[in-house]
Design a protein around this motif. Structure first.
Motif, PDB file in Angstrom:
ATOM      1  N   SER A 155       0.816  -1.217   0.000  1.00  0.00           N
ATOM      2  CA  SER A 155       0.000   0.000   0.000  1.00  0.00           C
ATOM      3  C   SER A 155       0.842   1.255   0.000  1.00  0.00           C
ATOM      4  N   CYS A 176      -6.098  -8.291  -0.744  1.00  0.00           N
ATOM      5  CA  CYS A 176      -6.803  -7.090  -1.236  1.00  0.00           C
ATOM      6  C   CYS A 176      -5.870  -6.118  -1.956  1.00  0.00           C
ATOM      7  N   PRO A 177      -4.754  -5.690  -1.356  1.00  0.00           N
ATOM      8  CA  PRO A 177      -3.886  -4.764  -2.096  1.00  0.00           C
ATOM      9  C   PRO A 177      -3.290  -5.371  -3.359  1.00  0.00           C
ATOM     10  N   GLU A 222      -5.966  -5.004  -5.947  1.00  0.00           N
ATOM     11  CA  GLU A 222      -6.075  -3.617  -6.393  1.00  0.00           C
ATOM     12  C   GLU A 222      -4.953  -3.263  -7.362  1.00  0.00           C
ATOM     13  N   GLN A 269      -5.147  -3.446 -11.353  1.00  0.00           N
ATOM     14  CA  GLN A 269      -5.702  -2.406 -12.213  1.00  0.00           C
ATOM     15  C   GLN A 269      -4.840  -1.156 -12.222  1.00  0.00           C
ATOM     16  N   SER A 270      -3.598  -1.287 -11.774  1.00  0.00           N
ATOM     17  CA  SER A 270      -2.692  -0.140 -11.770  1.00  0.00           C
ATOM     18  C   SER A 270      -2.339   0.265 -13.202  1.00  0.00           C
ATOM     19  N   ARG A 306       1.271  -4.472 -12.381  1.00  0.00           N
ATOM     20  CA  ARG A 306       0.250  -5.489 -12.693  1.00  0.00           C
ATOM     21  C   ARG A 306       0.890  -6.866 -12.845  1.00  0.00           C
ATOM     22  N   SER A 348       1.948  -8.237  -9.326  1.00  0.00           N
ATOM     23  CA  SER A 348       0.821  -8.648  -8.473  1.00  0.00           C
ATOM     24  C   SER A 348       0.216  -9.954  -8.988  1.00  0.00           C
ATOM     25  N   LYS A 395     -10.824  -9.122 -11.486  1.00  0.00           N
ATOM     26  CA  LYS A 395      -9.618  -8.318 -11.766  1.00  0.00           C
ATOM     27  C   LYS A 395      -8.655  -9.092 -12.668  1.00  0.00           C
TER      28      LYS A 395
END
Length: 588
Positions: free
Chosen positions: A326, A361-362, A365, A368-369, A375, A378, A410
């Motif tokens: 994060s 969760c992070p 997320e 979609q960076s 991407r 992750s 995602k």
């Protein structure tokens, strides 16, 4: 495992990035000296230093590197030679004028070295040997304390020499030349310089310059990495991680990061010097530059080393690494995601801890960076977490959590560049599909009944793509999953509509493939489709229907092939068989 991780490994920071950092920290006084000389002398005097620069700031302006481009090769060579001669003359002198001249010469050479086109001229002019000589102070015979305090420009000449050599080492072909000139021993010695002076800022500055120079010399050069270890450079660098000066911390970590990459002996010594506790503390730093270097060091330490992975985890690195997911620093996020992927391959217990401590969760997320590498990393980490494990219950928890927070959508929506990442995503979805049964399916059905509306939708969408055909009735009829998907079709969100349509299409395909008995019966007559331009078009039309006085153009063969009624009309004994115009009464 390691082969897959190698494919996903992001490109390590290039030495040019460090060069830009060094340029940003260049002295404003150097620029003043160079421009003053250029204005007052001929072209040959372009780099002569002017005013004293005792008050230079570590983060001063970057000077005027463009002056190098305004002069001929010969003029540059003469200027370099002049600075080299000054360094040679002053090498063994503590006289104020000599020390000032040496300081100016190192800074002018560093200023010139910022332009890579000039670096070769500097090296050919003999600057390397002259600069190496000034990495150490002139030898003096047992100075008194008072004499020591009066030494002019103490530490500053060495700092300038280290800075210039670091810039010259940006070019790989000059790395070994600098080392062969004897630079490593005095650079390592500079790392150990004690703060026994009132000017601690300058001491920290020379230490930082020495660490940066070692980083550039050792970059992607396995022999020099080993030489730094043999010269005793690793222990002082580890000690400098605890410096109160953040720039020194960062420089020391950057050097250790370079030395650890693909060098097992260096990794071992860094760990043996007890670097891990300090590096883990640095992961929690609010300074992005600090935690980026720290996570980079740890990433290089654990790469291809299961033993060090376990030591790093036992030292408490997992939670702060998850925290970096994060971070406001995308580079730190990338390194943290890569590191978690490496941790996940260690053992199943680690996978459980990664999931339970909030990494999913992070990571989702990050899919979609706007940052492509973020991407990719992750997706790599999530793929590692989804891999088969002997502890099935732990993996089941991961699947439920992953679907609950929208991970399937995602992954499906993600735009990935590297083929290895695309393969990893496909494998991850396949692994998830294999686990939608038993306790996992029961948990997901529970969430679809009692969860928040957004969670219910995510679960229904995921199950439409992942559940087995034989479970469709239970999921979408008995537990109202179909209603959730249909609701998406009337949503105001076009994204919801698209997701719902795709899920329903997937369900229909699965239902049709379940068994021949369950499939709809084939049409008794084949269907004929015309291109849009031929529908109700007079082009090649051979029959016209009249409805309420309006003409509708058609094609006999298409109607005959598509309808029993029209087949009877055109192929039987009806009067319409040969009629050009056919009136259809009693309909609108």
């Amino acid at each position: 495992m390691e082969a897959e991780q190698q494919k996903q490994q992001p490109q390590r920071p290039r030495r040019k990035g460090l060069k830009r950092k060094l340029e940003d920290e260049a002295s404003a006084a150097v620029a003043a000296a160079a421009t003053s000389a250029a204005a007052s002398a001929a072209a040959a005097s372009l780099g002569s230093a002017g005013a004293d620069d005792d008050n230079e700031e570590e983060d001063g302006s970057a000077g005027t590197p463009e002056i190098c481009c305004r002069h001929s090769h010969a003029a540059l060579a003469r200027e370099v030679r002049a600075q080299v001669d000054a360094l040679v003359r002053c090498a063994s002198s503590w006289r104020h004028a000599d020390r000032a001249a040496a300081k100016r010469a190192t800074h002018v050479l560093a200023e010139l070295a910022k332009n890579e086109e000039v670096v070769n001229v500097i090296v050919e002019g003999g600057a390397v040997a002259a600069l190496v000589c000034h990495l150490e102070e002139p030898a003096v015979a047992a100075p008194t304390q008072e004499e020591q305090q009066l030494r002019p420009f103490e530490h500053e000449v060495e700092k300038g020499a280290a800075f210039a050599l670091g810039l010259l080492a940006v070019k790989p072909e000059h790395q070994q030349l600098v080392v062969d000139a004897g630079a490593l021993p005095p650079l390592v010695k500079l790392l150990k310089r004690q703060k026994n002076t009132t000017n601690s800022r300058v001491v920290n500055s020379v230490i930082k310059r020495a660490a940066d120079a070692i980083t550039n010399l050792a970059h992607e050069n396995s022999n020099i990495k080993t030489s730094v270890r043999m010269e005793g450079g690793i222990p002082p660098l580890v000690q400098l991680l605890e410096s109160q000066d953040l720039k020194v911390q960062r420089a020391a970590a950057g050097a250790l990061r370079t030395l650890a990459f693909k060098n097992d002996e260096n990794k071992t010594q860094i760990v043996q010097c007890n670097a891990l506790p300090t590096l883990i503390l640095m992961l929690r730093s609010e300074d992005a530059a600090i935690h980026y270097e720290a996570v980079g060091v740890i990433g290089n330490l654990v790469h291809s080393s299961p033993k060090i992975k376990k030591e790093v985890l036992n030292a408490g690195a997992l939670q702060p690494v998850i925290g970096l997911l994060s971070s406001c620093c995308t580079e730190s996020q990338r390194e943290a995601a890569l590191l978690l992927g490496q941790f996940a391959s260690a053992d199943s217990d680690c996978k459980v801890h990664i999931v339970q401590r909030g990494a999913v969760c992070p990571l989702i997320e990050m899919l979609q960076s706007a940052d492509v590498q973020l991407r990719e990393m992750s997706a790599f980490a999530l793929g590692r977490l989804a891999q088969d494990t002997h502890n099935q219950a732990d993996n089941e928890d991961y699947v439920s959590d992953f679907i609950k927070v929208g991970g399937v959508q995602k992954l499906q929506d993600g735009e990935f560049i590297v083929q290895a990442t695309k393969d990893c995503v496909a494998k991850t979805l396949k692994r998830l599909e294999e686990k939608i049964n038993g306790r996992v399916l029961k948990h997901l059905l529970y969430l679809m009944r009692v969860g928040e509306k957004s969670v219910q939708r995510r679960v229904a969408l995921a199950l439409a793509h992942l559940c087995a055909p034989e479970d469709q009735s239970s999921v979408f009829i008995d537990n109202n999953g179909l209603d959730l998907l249909l609701d998406l079709l009337i949503s105001m969100s076009s994204k919801h509509q698209q997701d719902g349509s795709a899920a329903l299409y997937k369900l229909a395909n699965k239902a049709a493939a379940l068994s021949p008995m369950d499939a709809a019966p084939p049409s008794p007559t084949p269907q004929v489709y015309l291109g849009e331009q031929y529908v109700n078009s007079s082009t090649l039309s051979d029959v016209t229907f009249l409805v309420e006085g309006k003409r509708f153009y058609a094609h006999r063969i298409a109607l005959l092939a598509s309808s029993d009624a029209f087949r009877a009309m055109f192929d039987g004994g009806y009067r319409e068989k040969d009629a050009r115009d056919i009136e259809i009464p009693n309909i609108r």
